[in-house]
Design a protein around this motif. Structure first.
Motif, PDB file in Angstrom:
ATOM      1  N   LYS A  21       0.846  -1.203   0.000  1.00 52.50           N
ATOM      2  CA  LYS A  21       0.000   0.000   0.000  1.00 52.50           C
ATOM      3  C   LYS A  21       0.882   1.255   0.000  1.00 52.50           C
ATOM      4  O   LYS A  21       0.633   2.201  -0.753  1.00 52.50           O
ATOM      5  CB  LYS A  21      -0.881  -0.031   1.260  1.00 52.50           C
ATOM      6  CG  LYS A  21      -2.186   0.715   1.124  1.00 52.50           C
ATOM      7  CD  LYS A  21      -3.077   0.427   2.331  1.00 52.50           C
ATOM      8  CE  LYS A  21      -4.165   1.483   2.442  1.00 52.50           C
ATOM      9  NZ  LYS A  21      -4.946   1.303   3.682  1.00 52.50           N
ATOM     10  N   GLU A  22       1.901   1.253   0.834  1.00 53.64           N
ATOM     11  CA  GLU A  22       2.830   2.387   0.919  1.00 53.64           C
ATOM     12  C   GLU A  22       3.607   2.540  -0.400  1.00 53.64           C
ATOM     13  O   GLU A  22       3.773   3.639  -0.912  1.00 53.64           O
ATOM     14  CB  GLU A  22       3.790   2.154   2.096  1.00 53.64           C
ATOM     15  CG  GLU A  22       4.841   3.223   2.301  1.00 53.64           C
ATOM     16  CD  GLU A  22       4.257   4.582   2.690  1.00 53.64           C
ATOM     17  OE1 GLU A  22       3.157   4.609   3.279  1.00 53.64           O
ATOM     18  OE2 GLU A  22       4.908   5.608   2.383  1.00 53.64           O
ATOM     19  N   LEU A  23       4.054   1.412  -0.936  1.00 58.00           N
ATOM     20  CA  LEU A  23       4.818   1.424  -2.193  1.00 58.00           C
ATOM     21  C   LEU A  23       4.033   2.070  -3.324  1.00 58.00           C
ATOM     22  O   LEU A  23       4.573   2.868  -4.106  1.00 58.00           O
ATOM     23  CB  LEU A  23       5.197  -0.027  -2.554  1.00 58.00           C
ATOM     24  CG  LEU A  23       5.843  -0.277  -3.919  1.00 58.00           C
ATOM     25  CD1 LEU A  23       7.216   0.399  -4.008  1.00 58.00           C
ATOM     26  CD2 LEU A  23       6.002  -1.775  -4.176  1.00 58.00           C
ATOM     27  N   MET A  24       2.740   1.754  -3.410  1.00 57.69           N
ATOM     28  CA  MET A  24       1.905   2.246  -4.512  1.00 57.69           C
ATOM     29  C   MET A  24       1.788   3.771  -4.499  1.00 57.69           C
ATOM     30  O   MET A  24       1.575   4.397  -5.544  1.00 57.69           O
ATOM     31  CB  MET A  24       0.504   1.614  -4.476  1.00 57.69           C
ATOM     32  CG  MET A  24       0.476   0.095  -4.618  1.00 57.69           C
ATOM     33  SD  MET A  24       1.471  -0.579  -5.960  1.00 57.69           S
ATOM     34  CE  MET A  24       0.564   0.023  -7.381  1.00 57.69           C
ATOM     35  N   LEU A  30       3.570   2.464 -11.279  1.00 57.61           N
ATOM     36  CA  LEU A  30       3.325   1.141 -10.711  1.00 57.61           C
ATOM     37  C   LEU A  30       1.844   0.819 -10.809  1.00 57.61           C
ATOM     38  O   LEU A  30       0.999   1.696 -10.595  1.00 57.61           O
ATOM     39  CB  LEU A  30       3.728   1.099  -9.235  1.00 57.61           C
ATOM     40  CG  LEU A  30       5.189   1.364  -8.890  1.00 57.61           C
ATOM     41  CD1 LEU A  30       5.388   1.306  -7.372  1.00 57.61           C
ATOM     42  CD2 LEU A  30       6.110   0.368  -9.581  1.00 57.61           C
ATOM     43  N   ALA A  31       1.523  -0.416 -11.140  1.00 58.16           N
ATOM     44  CA  ALA A  31       0.128  -0.867 -11.157  1.00 58.16           C
ATOM     45  C   ALA A  31       0.019  -2.077 -10.240  1.00 58.16           C
ATOM     46  O   ALA A  31       0.897  -2.944 -10.238  1.00 58.16           O
ATOM     47  CB  ALA A  31      -0.291  -1.246 -12.569  1.00 58.16           C
ATOM     48  N   LEU A  32      -1.053  -2.093  -9.447  1.00 61.23           N
ATOM     49  CA  LEU A  32      -1.244  -3.200  -8.509  1.00 61.23           C
ATOM     50  C   LEU A  32      -2.090  -4.286  -9.156  1.00 61.23           C
ATOM     51  O   LEU A  32      -3.139  -4.000  -9.728  1.00 61.23           O
ATOM     52  CB  LEU A  32      -1.946  -2.665  -7.260  1.00 61.23           C
ATOM     53  CG  LEU A  32      -2.099  -3.632  -6.084  1.00 61.23           C
ATOM     54  CD1 LEU A  32      -0.746  -4.064  -5.553  1.00 61.23           C
ATOM     55  CD2 LEU A  32      -2.916  -2.973  -4.975  1.00 61.23           C
ATOM     56  N   SER A  33      -1.624  -5.503  -9.098  1.00 60.61           N
ATOM     57  CA  SER A  33      -2.406  -6.614  -9.632  1.00 60.61           C
ATOM     58  C   SER A  33      -3.602  -6.892  -8.720  1.00 60.61           C
ATOM     59  O   SER A  33      -3.473  -6.900  -7.499  1.00 60.61           O
ATOM     60  CB  SER A  33      -1.519  -7.860  -9.730  1.00 60.61           C
ATOM     61  OG  SER A  33      -2.311  -8.997  -9.921  1.00 60.61           O
ATOM     62  N   VAL A  34      -4.775  -7.082  -9.315  1.00 63.35           N
ATOM     63  CA  VAL A  34      -5.988  -7.368  -8.547  1.00 63.35           C
ATOM     64  C   VAL A  34      -6.301  -8.865  -8.670  1.00 63.35           C
ATOM     65  O   VAL A  34      -6.290  -9.416  -9.771  1.00 63.35           O
ATOM     66  CB  VAL A  34      -7.172  -6.510  -9.067  1.00 63.35           C
ATOM     67  CG1 VAL A  34      -8.464  -6.861  -8.320  1.00 63.35           C
ATOM     68  CG2 VAL A  34      -6.851  -5.022  -8.925  1.00 63.35           C
ATOM     69  N   ALA A  91       2.247  -4.303 -20.856  1.00 58.64           N
ATOM     70  CA  ALA A  91       2.359  -3.828 -22.241  1.00 58.64           C
ATOM     71  C   ALA A  91       2.229  -2.307 -22.312  1.00 58.64           C
ATOM     72  O   ALA A  91       2.832  -1.653 -23.170  1.00 58.64           O
ATOM     73  CB  ALA A  91       1.290  -4.490 -23.109  1.00 58.64           C
ATOM     74  N   GLN A  92       1.446  -1.738 -21.369  1.00 59.87           N
ATOM     75  CA  GLN A  92       1.283  -0.275 -21.323  1.00 59.87           C
ATOM     76  C   GLN A  92       2.484   0.410 -20.662  1.00 59.87           C
ATOM     77  O   GLN A  92       2.495   1.633 -20.502  1.00 59.87           O
ATOM     78  CB  GLN A  92       0.015   0.087 -20.534  1.00 59.87           C
ATOM     79  CG  GLN A  92      -1.294  -0.257 -21.243  1.00 59.87           C
ATOM     80  CD  GLN A  92      -2.479  -0.253 -20.274  1.00 59.87           C
ATOM     81  OE1 GLN A  92      -2.469   0.439 -19.265  1.00 59.87           O
ATOM     82  NE2 GLN A  92      -3.492  -1.055 -20.575  1.00 59.87           N
ATOM     83  N   GLY A  93       3.465  -0.388 -20.239  1.00 64.74           N
ATOM     84  CA  GLY A  93       4.683   0.216 -19.672  1.00 64.74           C
ATOM     85  C   GLY A  93       4.680   0.334 -18.161  1.00 64.74           C
ATOM     86  O   GLY A  93       5.623   0.871 -17.579  1.00 64.74           O
ATOM     87  N   TYR A  94       3.626  -0.151 -17.515  1.00 62.88           N
ATOM     88  CA  TYR A  94       3.615  -0.129 -16.048  1.00 62.88           C
ATOM     89  C   TYR A  94       4.477  -1.260 -15.493  1.00 62.88           C
ATOM     90  O   TYR A  94       4.557  -2.336 -16.082  1.00 62.88           O
ATOM     91  CB  TYR A  94       2.186  -0.322 -15.525  1.00 62.88           C
ATOM     92  CG  TYR A  94       1.308   0.882 -15.663  1.00 62.88           C
ATOM     93  CD1 TYR A  94       1.254   1.844 -14.663  1.00 62.88           C
ATOM     94  CD2 TYR A  94       0.523   1.053 -16.808  1.00 62.88           C
ATOM     95  CE1 TYR A  94       0.430   2.961 -14.800  1.00 62.88           C
ATOM     96  CE2 TYR A  94      -0.293   2.165 -16.949  1.00 62.88           C
ATOM     97  CZ  TYR A  94      -0.334   3.122 -15.937  1.00 62.88           C
ATOM     98  OH  TYR A  94      -1.141   4.217 -16.068  1.00 62.88           O
ATOM     99  N   ASP A  95       5.076  -1.000 -14.333  1.00 64.56           N
ATOM    100  CA  ASP A  95       5.628  -2.103 -13.554  1.00 64.56           C
ATOM    101  C   ASP A  95       4.504  -2.607 -12.669  1.00 64.56           C
ATOM    102  O   ASP A  95       3.842  -1.824 -11.990  1.00 64.56           O
ATOM    103  CB  ASP A  95       6.818  -1.629 -12.707  1.00 64.56           C
ATOM    104  CG  ASP A  95       8.041  -1.342 -13.574  1.00 64.56           C
ATOM    105  OD1 ASP A  95       8.372  -2.204 -14.415  1.00 64.56           O
ATOM    106  OD2 ASP A  95       8.645  -0.267 -13.422  1.00 64.56           O
ATOM    107  N   VAL A  96       4.266  -3.912 -12.710  1.00 61.13           N
ATOM    108  CA  VAL A  96       3.121  -4.475 -11.993  1.00 61.13           C
ATOM    109  C   VAL A  96       3.583  -5.116 -10.682  1.00 61.13           C
ATOM    110  O   VAL A  96       4.560  -5.863 -10.648  1.00 61.13           O
ATOM    111  CB  VAL A  96       2.369  -5.505 -12.865  1.00 61.13           C
ATOM    112  CG1 VAL A  96       1.215  -6.136 -12.084  1.00 61.13           C
ATOM    113  CG2 VAL A  96       1.847  -4.831 -14.133  1.00 61.13           C
TER     114      VAL A  96
END
Lengths: 186, 186
Positions: A21-24, A30-34, A91-96
């Motif tokens: 949560k803090e990292l995001m 950054l994108a969080l995997s759901v 693919a959109q360039g986010y680190d997940v």
């Protein structure tokens, strides 16, 4: 340029959720995997934000179609990481960022050998025990079970790429971001 | 009041020696345990400072008299941790620091169940590999052997009490001192 997948795992009680949560908050790329689950939404939980809420039928169909990076069943409900949202974001360039249990992490690494597996350790067992007790919600038996599970899970540390001790949540999150930034620069 | 024994272990190449050297500068109530060996002193090495240099006869007599906290043989020479200097320093109120291999640490814990075992981890395998290569003194074969030994040694992490990542030497040393100070206060 596509992003990278980071797996944040560690023993039960180490504080993965709080650190993630803090990292995001620290970085907009950054994108969080759901995760997906067959359990019912709790009050306030939003589909696609907290979880993807699926019927068991739909969940099983996705397993057949190899649509999960990993999946498991706990207490009669299915949980899993759908592959498509992760690969779209990459693919959109986010680190997940994928917060995951120690066992599930190994499953994901088999499917995604390029993922970076980060192991979150407690500063000590003593502190892990204090944190588990501090919640004040669990019986002595449950605490002892979680501590012995943590000991087993720590034994997997040598399967991971990077090691971060969760002493102070903000510091641990920053150290994970440092790892990500270094990979971006490499 | 007597001191406590701290065992600093971790995989080959993690930088135990550098961290312990830094730690010793930070606090005057720490005493460093000196190992005994049957190998010959190298130029500049001082008996009782770098090592206690013993004959094999004397070393074997000490083993018989249960005079070591742990001992092992490497490349034809014996190495061990004499018990008496450690217990003397502890009785004088010093906290004693023992830099030790992962395997030897387990031997010491059997004899001294009150000792605090601190596991030093590298930030990542990648960095461990870079550090081993950075020395520039070892062949590819030796580096690969040390890396795979490190992976095995990391698997012992769950036998330890506390976990410290050696990212920056000064920070790692301070984190170890924090652990020691917390125990002093407890």
């Amino acid at each position: 340029m596509s992003g990278k997948l980071y797996l944040i795992a560690g023993p039960s009680g180490v504080g993965k959720g709080t650190v993630v949560k803090e990292l995001m908050k620290l970085d907009s790329k950054l994108a969080l995997s759901v995760s997906a689950t067959t359990r019912s939404p709790r009050p306030g939980e939003i589909d696609g934000v907290n979880y993807f809420f699926l019927t068991r039928e739909k969940f099983e169909k996705m397993i057949e179609e190899d649509g999960f990076l990993e999946h498991a069943e706990y207490a009669g409900n299915c949980y899993g990481t759908p592959m498509k949202p992760v690969s779209d974001k990459l693919a959109q360039g986010y680190d997940v960022i994928l917060e995951i249990e120690v066992q599930g992490c190994m499953q994901v690494l088999e499917k995604c050998p390029d993922a970076i597996a980060i192991f979150l350790l407690p500063p000590s067992y003593e502190i892990l025990e204090k944190r588990l007790r501090g919640r004040g919600t669990e019986s002595e038996e449950v605490i002892q079970k979680r501590l012995s599970a943590a000991r087993v899970e720590l034994g997997y540390v040598n399967k991971y790429h990077c090691f971060v001790v969760n002493d102070v949540v903000e510091d641990a999150a920053k150290r994970i971001l440092d790892i990500i930034k270094e990979k971006r620069g490499a």
